[in-house]
Design an enzyme around this catalytic site. Structure first.
Site, mmCIF file in Angstrom:
data_model
loop_
_atom_site.group_PDB
_atom_site.id
_atom_site.type_symbol
_atom_site.label_atom_id
_atom_site.label_comp_id
_atom_site.label_asym_id
_atom_site.label_seq_id
_atom_site.Cartn_x
_atom_site.Cartn_y
_atom_site.Cartn_z
ATOM 1 N N HIS A 76 -40.394 -40.605 -10.488
ATOM 2 C CA HIS A 76 -40.200 -39.157 -10.414
ATOM 3 C C HIS A 76 -40.589 -38.636 -9.027
ATOM 4 O O HIS A 76 -40.790 -37.452 -8.845
ATOM 5 C CB HIS A 76 -40.996 -38.439 -11.501
ATOM 6 N N ASP A 81 -42.220 -42.784 -13.828
ATOM 7 C CA ASP A 81 -42.832 -41.463 -13.645
ATOM 8 C C ASP A 81 -43.224 -41.365 -12.179
ATOM 9 O O ASP A 81 -42.700 -42.140 -11.374
ATOM 10 C CB ASP A 81 -44.014 -41.253 -14.612
#
Ligand SMILES: *[C@@H]1O[C@H](CO)[C@@H](O)[C@H](O)[C@H]1NC(C)=O
Ligand SMILES: *[C@@H]1O[C@H](CO)[C@@H](O)[C@H](O)[C@H]1NC(C)=O
Ligand SMILES: *[C@@H]1O[C@H](CO)[C@@H](O)[C@H](O)[C@H]1NC(C)=O
Ligand SMILES: *[C@@H]1O[C@H](CO)[C@@H](O)[C@H](O)[C@H]1NC(C)=O
Ligand SMILES: *[C@@H]1O[C@H](CO)[C@@H](O)[C@H](O)[C@H]1NC(C)=O
Ligand SMILES: *[C@@H]1O[C@H](CO)[C@@H](O)[C@H](O)[C@H]1NC(C)=O
Ligand SMILES: *[C@@H]1O[C@H](CO)[C@@H](O)[C@H](O)[C@H]1NC(C)=O
Ligand SMILES: *[C@@H]1O[C@H](CO)[C@@H](O)[C@H](O)[C@H]1NC(C)=O
Ligand SMILES: *[C@@H]1O[C@H](CO)[C@@H](O)[C@H](O)[C@H]1NC(C)=O
Ligand SMILES: *[C@@H]1O[C@H](CO)[C@@H](O)[C@H](O)[C@H]1NC(C)=O
Length: 356
Positions: free
Chosen positions: A221, A199
């Site tokens: 991410h 993430d």
């Protein structure tokens, strides 16, 4: 004469050593007494029982050193596994030490959904330094700083490699394993970190005077801002590499918007490659990418300087999705992300210095 020598011998050799030994944390039962009396604490191969938080509410000016394997019993709960509070702290990991969240026992590919998983480490510290921590296999979010002020974090490693989709068994990969999240934190320096996760690599939710540099992010991410209310200002992301992740740079303005503002955020000397979704994604409609963007939280002075690299064939190199009257006074130079199929896509705003 002899007696005096003998006494000082005892004092020098045995007394300090006995005191020091008392400040070594081997057993979870001793956490309270040690944190109340010691200012130089060594956490030595500590096992924290399932469902318990290692709460280290430290005396001002304390030094906290992690040694060996700090590990945690498995149970399905929200955590945190570790909470550290205090002022003027020096928190450090000894060479070869790590905190092991035993992620593989929890990972089900569903992150915050699926089975309950504990949050890992929560710092709420001021005037402190955090050096050489090695954080292994986070069940979900790895590290938070909440209400931190004047904190420097160097040489951090977050190693969630085992949770990558092509590494973990099918449907047992890590998800929502944010690396380092900053909430209401000011005057923060994060430098020379290495983060392998699934993430956001480093994400600023709210805060000011934040510098993140010399980072290597893998599988993440991206270097992110996630603003749903409040202020994010005077933030610098510099001299960093983002590899094999969903995004390189992600600025998420949440909708429906509460009041807030993003201003004076700079990304400088960022290199990316192997990006799967968006090289650079600035969106005023998070989390619904099909919703109309909103301008309740405007973006001022989002500056990108020398941001380069490439994305995977299907990925969009650069997306700017602003609301009408949502974005102002950005300054981009040397921004060039190589794509293949998809083109750059700018809605309602094209930054000066950039051709969309
Ligand atoms: C510890 O530090 C905090 C923050 O600077 C300060 O407010 C507090 O008075 C200090 N406590 C002691 C006992 O010195
Ligand atoms: C750390 O200790 C725990 C509990 O003893 C163990 O399950 C885990 O495998 C250890 N981690 C590593 C990387 O050796
Ligand atoms: C910030 O924290 C450091 C200790 O890490 C301290 O030396 C310095 O004085 C603090 N700065 C301010 C402005 O309080
Ligand atoms: C960071 O790691 C390097 C190499 O291990 C070491 O030389 C340096 O002192 C570390 N920095 C801090 C602030 O501990
Ligand atoms: C940065 O961290 C790496 C380890 O990840 C270390 O080898 C290197 O010496 C560090 N550099 C500095 C300037 O601390
Ligand atoms: C940010 O830094 C500036 C300049 O050093 C300082 O005046 C301001 O108080 C800082 N902001 C916060 C919230 O600490
Ligand atoms: C903008 O942020 C940078 C940090 O990236 C800071 O050095 C600078 O002073 C800020 N500018 C203003 C006008 O606050
Ligand atoms: C641009 O950034 C790259 C790293 O991504 C760096 O190697 C290069 O020196 C930078 N160029 C300039 C002009 O600063
Ligand atoms: C835009 O950024 C460039 C490169 O950093 C700088 O030279 C220029 O002064 C900036 N322009 C404005 C209007 O801030
Ligand atoms: C560009 O983005 C807008 C807003 O999301 C979208 O409606 C449009 O289809 C996109 N254009 C292309 C060519 O993908």
């Amino acid at each position: 004469m002899l007696l005096r020598a003998w006494v000082s011998f005892c004092v020098i050799l045995f007394f300090p050593r006995a005191l020091a030994l008392d400040c070594v944390l081997h057993d979870f039962e001793s956490v309270q007494s040690i944190t109340k009396t010691c200012t130089d604490i060594v956490v030595d191969n500590l096992f924290v029982p399932a469902g318990e938080t290692l709460a280290l509410n430290l005396l001002n000016g304390s030094t906290l050193t992690f040694k060996g394997n700090t590990s945690f019993g498995y149970t399905n709960w929200q955590g945190y596994l570790v909470k550290i509070t205090g002022n003027g702290l020096t928190v450090a990991g000894e060479a070869g030490s790590f905190l092991d969240g035993l992620g593989p026992l929890y990972w089900d590919g569903k992150g915050n959904g699926g089975i309950e998983k504990p949050k890992f480490i929560d710092f709420s510290v001021t005037d402190s330094v955090i050096n050489n921590l090695y954080v292994l296999n986070c069940p979900k979010t790895c590290i938070y700083c909440r209400g931190c002020d004047n904190v420097t974090v160097t040489n951090l490693t977050v190693d969630n490699r085992a949770g990558d989709e092509n590494v973990a068994p099918p449907n047992q990969y890590g998800h929502n394993t944010d690396g380092f999240n900053l909430h209401q934190s000011n005057n923060i320096v994060i430098k020379n970190g290495t983060i392998f996760n699934q993430d956001d690599c480093v994400c600023v939710f709210e805060g000011s005077n934040i510098s993140v540099s010399d980072m290597y992010c893998h599988g993440s991410h991206g270097l992110s801002i996630s603003l749903s209310s409040g202020v994010v200002e005077n933030v610098l992301f510099a001299d960093s590499v983002v590899e094999d992740g969903e995004n390189g740079i992600h600025v998420k303005i949440h909708i429906p918007g509460e009041s807030g503002i993003l201003r004076n955020v700079t990304y400088k000397n960022i290199f990316m490659r192997g990006i799967i979704d968006y090289g650079i994604d600035v969106q005023q409609n998070y989390p619904d990418k099909y919703a109309p963007p909103e301008n309740t939280i405007p973006i001022y002075n989002l500056n990108l300087i020398n941001v380069t690299g490439s994305v995977n064939p299907e990925a969009v190199p650069i997306q700017i999705l602003c609301a009408q009257d949502g974005c102002f006074d950005w300054n981009w130079s040397g921004v060039d992300i190589e794509g293949n199929v998809a083109a750059d896509n700018c809605t309602n705003y094209v930054p000066p210095g950039f051709r969309c």
